[in-house]
Design a protein around this motif. Structure first.
Motif, PDB file in Angstrom:
ATOM      1  N   MET A   8       0.829  -1.205   0.000  1.00  9.78           N
ATOM      2  CA  MET A   8       0.000   0.000   0.000  1.00  9.78           C
ATOM      3  C   MET A   8       0.869   1.263   0.000  1.00  9.78           C
ATOM      4  SD  MET A   8      -3.159  -0.763   2.458  1.00  9.78           S
ATOM      5  CE  MET A   8      -3.456  -2.460   2.880  1.00  9.78           C
ATOM      6  N   GLY A   9       2.131   1.071   0.311  1.00 10.28           N
ATOM      7  CA  GLY A   9       3.082   2.154   0.194  1.00 10.28           C
ATOM      8  C   GLY A   9       2.947   3.257   1.197  1.00 10.28           C
ATOM      9  N   LYS A  10       2.470   2.882   2.375  1.00  8.86           N
ATOM     10  CA  LYS A  10       2.362   3.913   3.411  1.00  8.86           C
ATOM     11  C   LYS A  10       3.554   3.779   4.349  1.00  8.86           C
ATOM     12  CE  LYS A  10      -2.121   5.064   2.598  1.00  8.86           C
ATOM     13  NZ  LYS A  10      -2.550   6.378   2.123  1.00  8.86           N
ATOM     14  N   LYS A  11       4.143   4.936   4.685  1.00  7.83           N
ATOM     15  CA  LYS A  11       5.261   4.902   5.618  1.00  7.83           C
ATOM     16  C   LYS A  11       4.708   4.994   7.049  1.00  7.83           C
ATOM     17  CE  LYS A  11       9.019   7.157   3.090  1.00  7.83           C
ATOM     18  NZ  LYS A  11       9.787   8.422   3.082  1.00  7.83           N
ATOM     19  N   ILE A  12       5.111   4.021   7.888  1.00  7.68           N
ATOM     20  CA  ILE A  12       4.656   4.052   9.266  1.00  7.68           C
ATOM     21  C   ILE A  12       5.862   4.039  10.197  1.00  7.68           C
ATOM     22  CG2 ILE A  12       3.345   2.837  11.075  1.00  7.68           C
ATOM     23  CD1 ILE A  12       1.598   1.668   8.883  1.00  7.68           C
ATOM     24  N   LEU A  13       5.858   4.961  11.221  1.00 10.69           N
ATOM     25  CA  LEU A  13       6.932   4.995  12.209  1.00 10.69           C
ATOM     26  C   LEU A  13       6.394   4.498  13.549  1.00 10.69           C
ATOM     27  CD1 LEU A  13       9.715   5.925  13.330  1.00 10.69           C
ATOM     28  CD2 LEU A  13       8.708   8.193  13.625  1.00 10.69           C
ATOM     29  N   ILE A  14       7.132   3.537  14.137  1.00 13.68           N
ATOM     30  CA  ILE A  14       6.724   3.040  15.450  1.00 13.68           C
ATOM     31  C   ILE A  14       7.765   3.485  16.471  1.00 13.68           C
ATOM     32  CG2 ILE A  14       6.255   0.982  16.863  1.00 13.68           C
ATOM     33  CD1 ILE A  14       5.653  -0.486  14.180  1.00 13.68           C
ATOM     34  N   ILE A  15       7.286   4.175  17.559  1.00 19.63           N
ATOM     35  CA  ILE A  15       8.210   4.573  18.626  1.00 19.63           C
ATOM     36  C   ILE A  15       7.803   3.797  19.882  1.00 19.63           C
ATOM     37  CG2 ILE A  15       9.193   6.499  19.930  1.00 19.63           C
ATOM     38  CD1 ILE A  15       7.992   8.365  17.778  1.00 19.63           C
ATOM     39  N   ASP A  16       8.653   2.815  20.247  1.00 21.79           N
ATOM     40  CA  ASP A  16       8.318   1.983  21.430  1.00 21.79           C
ATOM     41  C   ASP A  16       9.609   1.395  21.964  1.00 21.79           C
ATOM     42  OD1 ASP A  16       7.297   0.225  23.337  1.00 21.79           O
ATOM     43  OD2 ASP A  16       5.567  -0.325  22.086  1.00 21.79           O
ATOM     44  N   ASP A  17       9.754   1.459  23.274  1.00 22.54           N
ATOM     45  CA  ASP A  17      11.001   0.955  23.858  1.00 22.54           C
ATOM     46  C   ASP A  17      10.927  -0.530  24.156  1.00 22.54           C
ATOM     47  OD1 ASP A  17       9.108   1.351  25.843  1.00 22.54           O
ATOM     48  OD2 ASP A  17      10.650   1.554  27.406  1.00 22.54           O
ATOM     49  N   ASN A  18       9.721  -1.112  24.078  1.00 22.70           N
ATOM     50  CA  ASN A  18       9.570  -2.533  24.387  1.00 22.70           C
ATOM     51  C   ASN A  18       9.805  -3.359  23.138  1.00 22.70           C
ATOM     52  OD1 ASN A  18       8.276  -5.159  24.690  1.00 22.70           O
ATOM     53  ND2 ASN A  18       7.551  -4.353  26.653  1.00 22.70           N
ATOM     54  N   ASP A  19      10.839  -4.161  23.236  1.00 16.18           N
ATOM     55  CA  ASP A  19      11.305  -4.942  22.097  1.00 16.18           C
ATOM     56  C   ASP A  19      10.240  -5.877  21.561  1.00 16.18           C
ATOM     57  OD1 ASP A  19      13.289  -5.854  20.331  1.00 16.18           O
ATOM     58  OD2 ASP A  19      13.532  -7.659  21.609  1.00 16.18           O
ATOM     59  N   GLN A  20       9.567  -6.561  22.546  1.00 15.29           N
ATOM     60  CA  GLN A  20       8.538  -7.539  22.154  1.00 15.29           C
ATOM     61  C   GLN A  20       7.386  -6.838  21.439  1.00 15.29           C
ATOM     62  OE1 GLN A  20       7.309  -9.816  25.578  1.00 15.29           O
ATOM     63  NE2 GLN A  20       9.005 -11.260  25.272  1.00 15.29           N
ATOM     64  N   ASP A  21       6.941  -5.712  22.024  1.00  7.74           N
ATOM     65  CA  ASP A  21       5.819  -4.998  21.441  1.00  7.74           C
ATOM     66  C   ASP A  21       6.143  -4.532  20.019  1.00  7.74           C
ATOM     67  OD1 ASP A  21       4.030  -5.338  23.474  1.00  7.74           O
ATOM     68  OD2 ASP A  21       4.569  -3.468  24.513  1.00  7.74           O
ATOM     69  N   ARG A  22       7.387  -4.045  19.839  1.00  4.35           N
ATOM     70  CA  ARG A  22       7.791  -3.590  18.491  1.00  4.35           C
ATOM     71  C   ARG A  22       7.648  -4.715  17.484  1.00  4.35           C
ATOM     72  NH1 ARG A  22      12.314  -1.183  21.221  1.00  4.35           N
ATOM     73  NH2 ARG A  22      13.701  -2.794  20.368  1.00  4.35           N
ATOM     74  N   LYS A  23       8.146  -5.885  17.923  1.00  3.98           N
ATOM     75  CA  LYS A  23       8.100  -7.052  17.011  1.00  3.98           C
ATOM     76  C   LYS A  23       6.660  -7.419  16.682  1.00  3.98           C
ATOM     77  CE  LYS A  23      12.383  -9.428  18.340  1.00  3.98           C
ATOM     78  NZ  LYS A  23      12.876 -10.609  19.072  1.00  3.98           N
ATOM     79  N   ILE A  24       5.821  -7.426  17.740  1.00  5.34           N
ATOM     80  CA  ILE A  24       4.430  -7.841  17.558  1.00  5.34           C
ATOM     81  C   ILE A  24       3.711  -6.882  16.593  1.00  5.34           C
ATOM     82  CG2 ILE A  24       2.183  -8.109  18.732  1.00  5.34           C
ATOM     83  CD1 ILE A  24       3.879  -8.849  21.275  1.00  5.34           C
ATOM     84  N   ILE A  25       3.880  -5.556  16.885  1.00  7.39           N
ATOM     85  CA  ILE A  25       3.180  -4.563  16.061  1.00  7.39           C
ATOM     86  C   ILE A  25       3.660  -4.647  14.614  1.00  7.39           C
ATOM     87  CG2 ILE A  25       2.826  -2.087  15.691  1.00  7.39           C
ATOM     88  CD1 ILE A  25       3.201  -1.809  18.782  1.00  7.39           C
ATOM     89  N   LYS A  26       5.003  -4.772  14.490  1.00 11.92           N
ATOM     90  CA  LYS A  26       5.546  -4.812  13.119  1.00 11.92           C
ATOM     91  C   LYS A  26       4.977  -5.992  12.347  1.00 11.92           C
ATOM     92  CE  LYS A  26       9.744  -4.801  10.364  1.00 11.92           C
ATOM     93  NZ  LYS A  26      11.002  -5.510  10.216  1.00 11.92           N
ATOM     94  N   ARG A  27       4.902  -7.152  13.004  1.00 16.38           N
ATOM     95  CA  ARG A  27       4.400  -8.356  12.344  1.00 16.38           C
ATOM     96  C   ARG A  27       2.961  -8.160  11.882  1.00 16.38           C
ATOM     97  NH1 ARG A  27       4.832 -14.465  12.715  1.00 16.38           N
ATOM     98  NH2 ARG A  27       2.686 -15.141  12.332  1.00 16.38           N
ATOM     99  N   PHE A  28       2.114  -7.592  12.816  1.00 14.64           N
ATOM    100  CA  PHE A  28       0.703  -7.446  12.425  1.00 14.64           C
ATOM    101  C   PHE A  28       0.519  -6.438  11.308  1.00 14.64           C
ATOM    102  CE2 PHE A  28      -0.280  -9.579  16.498  1.00 14.64           C
ATOM    103  CZ  PHE A  28      -1.187 -10.505  16.016  1.00 14.64           C
ATOM    104  N   LEU A  29       1.323  -5.330  11.362  1.00 16.01           N
ATOM    105  CA  LEU A  29       1.184  -4.313  10.322  1.00 16.01           C
ATOM    106  C   LEU A  29       1.657  -4.871   8.977  1.00 16.01           C
ATOM    107  CD1 LEU A  29       2.339  -1.045  12.135  1.00 16.01           C
ATOM    108  CD2 LEU A  29       0.045  -1.634  11.398  1.00 16.01           C
ATOM    109  N   SER A  30       2.789  -5.634   9.049  1.00 13.97           N
ATOM    110  CA  SER A  30       3.284  -6.225   7.807  1.00 13.97           C
ATOM    111  C   SER A  30       2.244  -7.142   7.217  1.00 13.97           C
ATOM    112  CB  SER A  30       4.554  -7.045   8.069  1.00 13.97           C
ATOM    113  OG  SER A  30       5.497  -6.227   8.707  1.00 13.97           O
ATOM    114  N   LYS A  31       1.678  -7.981   8.082  1.00 12.50           N
ATOM    115  CA  LYS A  31       0.667  -8.928   7.610  1.00 12.50           C
ATOM    116  C   LYS A  31      -0.511  -8.201   7.000  1.00 12.50           C
ATOM    117  CE  LYS A  31       1.358 -13.361   9.425  1.00 12.50           C
ATOM    118  NZ  LYS A  31       0.605 -14.603   9.635  1.00 12.50           N
ATOM    119  N   ALA A  32      -0.782  -6.971   7.588  1.00 12.45           N
ATOM    120  CA  ALA A  32      -1.911  -6.213   7.057  1.00 12.45           C
ATOM    121  C   ALA A  32      -1.541  -5.479   5.770  1.00 12.45           C
ATOM    122  CB  ALA A  32      -2.398  -5.218   8.108  1.00 12.45           C
TER     123      ALA A  32
END
Lengths: 122, 672
Positions: free
Chosen positions: A1-25
């Motif tokens: 979809m070509g949208k740039k998304i920035l995630i700011i989070d200090d929790n490593d696990q949360d970053r991974k989880i969010i990234k995975r779901f967004l990628s999948k989406a």
């Protein structure tokens, strides 16, 4: 979809989880930083269309980051969602006041975040 | 009733004066009355006796006086010379009349002797009358020379009447007093027959004026200032004073006595021969007490009288004295009453004053009453009470400052607890989120690489993480509910349930639950937010259990009845029911935390509900049997007492300290 998304989070696990779901989406251009300071720089340099910020961060907190992005950039760009691991209702009000477009709790399936992203990108 | 109320409202002094007067007046009045009437009676007796004595004495004197005169007359009439004298006068009278030399020579011979008798016996006049009725001698000039027989035919001349009477009776006779205008005197006649041998030859007569009697009467010895002796004659119906009156010296035969007056009727009584005592108004109009006698021989009434006012003047004086004494007594009584009332009311006033000062916050004030009586005791216990108050107050102040300090400490602890909860919610949930998410990633991405057992383990990890999340969320909710005190307000339960139902609309639809809510639920006073939590949890709970019943769709019913001082609600479901042995435990979260699958799914909801109901001062219980659904009842008092939860209890509930530690701390505070 070509949208740039920035995630700011200090929790490593949360970053991974969010990234995975967004990628999948289908959002593949995702930038991730751990601190508010880095987030501000990245937001300036990459001009993402959506910034997802955690409330509690080392250094300046998520609300402050949100406020500074809104100050330096336009009121409608980028879209900002504040996410939180807490269940404190006060955070929602603080999020609105600091200029966020949406606010949602962190969950293991990221359902509310995905819902919010979908809505913002219409 | 008004007067009773009036008496009740009187000051103590006025009450005492009234009571004392009442108590003193009655016996005083009786004593005065008795002593007065007694003394009057005694006096009356005394006076009566005195008057009777005086009367008897006077009557005696009068009788004696008149008898004396009679005796004189009798003595003269029986003198041997008298026959000779009458004979000589008679012959001279016949031989040439009273102007003849013979008569004059007889006159010269005997006049000095007769005049001597007349004067020495105190008569006015002396007459010699021969048996033919001719007055042959008189000391005063004879104006009428007719025979007394002849005069008696034409005139009412006392002497001629008396002469005739004497000739008939041949005894001494005495006439009534009558008034002689010519000599301006009242007088009577006394006549006695003169015999020569046994021959009646004539009469010797005397005229006696009232002067002798007047002298008797005018002796007022024993008659005080107003007493007097009154001699009255009665001729026909005519009553006359014979002698002068004490207060009217010319009254004799001149002052008329009305026979119909009080005085007249008393005199008539005397003439009837009665003896007696009477009180009447005399000629002066004065009230007098009188004793009377009748002297039948002389046809005279004697009355001795005295003014009643004089008689009873000593009684009057006594009465005046008694009055003065009682007045003095009453004044003394009033003074004593005031003194006693003051002695009672003064310390009471002092106590009132001191208690006023104390209630204004000055605890140093004390009642200064040294009496050893009941009031003294009251003052003493009042002072003791004040001492205890001061002591208690000091303790209270001390406790207050201690509490202030503790409050600050607890506020700090509370604040710390808040941040702890926040951090815990954030920090505990984050790793759990990771466990759940990564477990789901494993399942998604490596499903095929796990064997059956591996997949089962993965599932258990997810399940464990899910339950832990749930527990943490529940714990946080529960601690938040306990810590926050919202103000009580009027809440429409209809609206409250509606909004709660909206919040779980999705959940209701998901389970195809049927909600039956009673119409017209009340408006009650409660904590709106917490009460909303109560209904939300109970409905949620009902649906949860009902959904485990596979036979029919979940049905949850909400009802209400008013029960005395309480609002009573119930939430009924058609679920699997609860074994009665767990009816108490379902509300207990800590117990639940240690249980196995049996209790799984109860959630912390019921614990939250129970805590809210407890906070409101109500009760909650469940009625249920296995397989027959459950009814949860709870009550909320109509009169809510604002009850602040003790902070110590919150700390224990939130697990920050144990109950034992709290007790220990409280004990130490009490000692300190």
């Amino acid at each position: 979809m070509g949208k740039k998304i920035l995630i700011i989070d200090d929790n490593d696990q949360d970053r991974k989880i969010i990234k995975r779901f967004l990628s999948k989406a289908g959002y593949d251009e995702i930038f991730i930083v751990e601190t508010g300071e880095d987030g501000l720089k990245k937001a300036e340099s990459e001009k993402p269309e959506l910034v997802i910020i955690d409330t509690i961060l080392p250094g300046i907190d998520g609300f402050e980051v949100c406020r500074q992005i809104r100050e330096t950039q336009s009121p409608s760009y980028p879209k900002i969602i504040i996410i939180t691991g807490s269940i404190d209702a006060v955070d929602a009000v603080k999020a609105r006041k600091s200029g966020a477009d949406d606010y949602c709790a962190k969950t293991s399936d990221c359902s509310s975040l995905l819902e919010a992203v979908k809505q913002l990108f219409g | 009733m008004l007067s009773v109320q009036y008496f009740k409202n009187l000051r103590i002094t006025a009450k005492f004066i009234l009571w004392f007067l009442f108590i003193a007046l009655a016996p005083l009045a009786i004593a005065i009355n008795i002593s007065y009437s007694n003394s009057r009676k005694i006096l009356e007796e005394e006076v009566k006796k005195n008057l009777i004595a005086v009367t008897d004495n006077k009557a005696n004197q009068i009788e004696t006086y008149l008898n004396e005169k009679e005796k004189n007359v009798v003595m003269l009439s029986s003198m041997s010379d008298m026959v000779d004298i009458i004979d000589k006068f008679s012959r001279a009278f016949d031989n040439g009349g009273i102007d003849s030399p013979e008569y004059i020579s007889v006159l010269r011979e005997y006049e000095p002797l007769l005049t001597y008798y007349q004067k020495s016996f105190g008569f006015d006049d002396l007459f010699l009358i021969r048996n033919t009725g001719d007055i042959i001698f008189s000391i005063n000039e004879i104006k009428d020379h007719r025979s007394l027989y002849e005069i008696a035919l034409y005139e009412d001349f006392k002497l001629s009447k008396l002469f005739i009477k004497t000739t008939e009776s041949l005894k001494i006779e005495i006439s009534d007093f009558i008034y002689y205008p010519k000599i301006k005197k009242a007088a009577l006649y006394i006549t006695a027959p003169v015999f020569n041998g046994s021959d009646f030859i004539g009469v010797i007569g005397f005229r006696l004026s009232n002067e002798g009697l007047s002298k008797l009467v005018q002796n007022y010895t024993g008659l005080g200032q107003t007493g007097e002796t009154v001699i009255v004659s009665k001729i026909g119906d005519e009553l006359n004073f014979v002698t002068p009156l004490r207060f009217d010296p010319v009254a004799a035969f001149r002052r008329k006595i009305d026979i119909k007056s009080q005085e007249g009727s008393v005199i008539l009584k005397a003439f009837k021969g009665e003896k007696g005592l009477d009180i009447f108004h005399d000629y002066r109009g004065q009230e007098v007490s009188a004793i009377w006698r009748y002297l039948p021989e002389f046809r005279l009434g004697v009355i001795v009288k005295m003014d009643t006012s004089e008689i009873f003047s000593s009684a009057g004086r006594l009465r005046k004295q008694l009055f003065m004494v009682s007045l003095a007594l009453l004044i003394v009584v009033v003074i004593i009453a005031i003194f006693i009332a003051r002695s009672i009311s003064r310390p009471i006033k002092e106590l009132t004053l001191v208690s006023g000062v104390i209630s204004n916050g000055d605890f140093s004030a004390r009642a200064k009453i040294n009496a050893k009586d009941e009031i003294g005791e009251l003052a003493q216990s009042f002072n003791q009470m004040t001492d205890s108050l001061v002591e208690a107050n000091t303790i209270v102040e001390q406790k207050k400052s201690e509490l202030e300090e503790q409050k600050k400490l607890l506020e700090k602890a509370n604040h710390e607890l808040d941040s702890f909860v926040y951090t815990a919610s954030h920090d505990l949930r984050a790793p759990l989120r990771g466990i759940t998410a990564f477990a789901s990633f494993l399942e998604e991405d490596y499903k095929d690489k796990f064997d059956e057992e591996g997949r089962d383990h993965l599932k258990e990890i997810s399940e464990g993480a899910r339950r832990m999340t749930e527990l943490i969320d529940d714990l946080l909710t529960l601690s938040r509910i306990s810590r926050i005190q919202n103000p009580y307000e009027e809440v429409d339960i209809n609206l409250l349930i509606n909004s709660a139902v909206k919040r779980i609309e999705f959940y209701i639809k998901e389970h195809k639950a049927n909600l039956n809510i009673q119409q017209n639920l009340p408006i009650i006073k409660c904590d709106r937010i917490k009460m909303s939590e109560v209904f939300l949890n109970l409905i949620n709970n009902g649906i949860k259990y009902a959904s485990k019943n596979n036979k029919e769709n979940p049905k949850v019913e909400i009802g209400y009845i008013e029960e005395n001082e309480f609002h009573k609600f119930h939430i009924k479901d058609n679920g699997i029911g609860i074994d009665p042995k767990y009816h108490k435990q379902v509300f207990d979260i800590f117990r639940r935390l240690h249980t196995t699958k049996e209790y799984e799914g109860f959630g912390a909801g019921l614990s939250i509900v129970k805590r809210v109901i407890d906070d409101h001062g109500g009760e909650i219980w469940v009625e249920s049997e296995l397989g027959k659904g459950a009814i949860f009842y709870f009550t909320i008092p109509k009169n809510l007492k604002v009850k602040k939860k003790k902070i110590g209890a919150i700390l224990v509930e939130d697990g920050l300290i144990t109950q034992e530690e709290l007790n220990e701390k409280l004990k130490r505070q009490e000692k300190g």
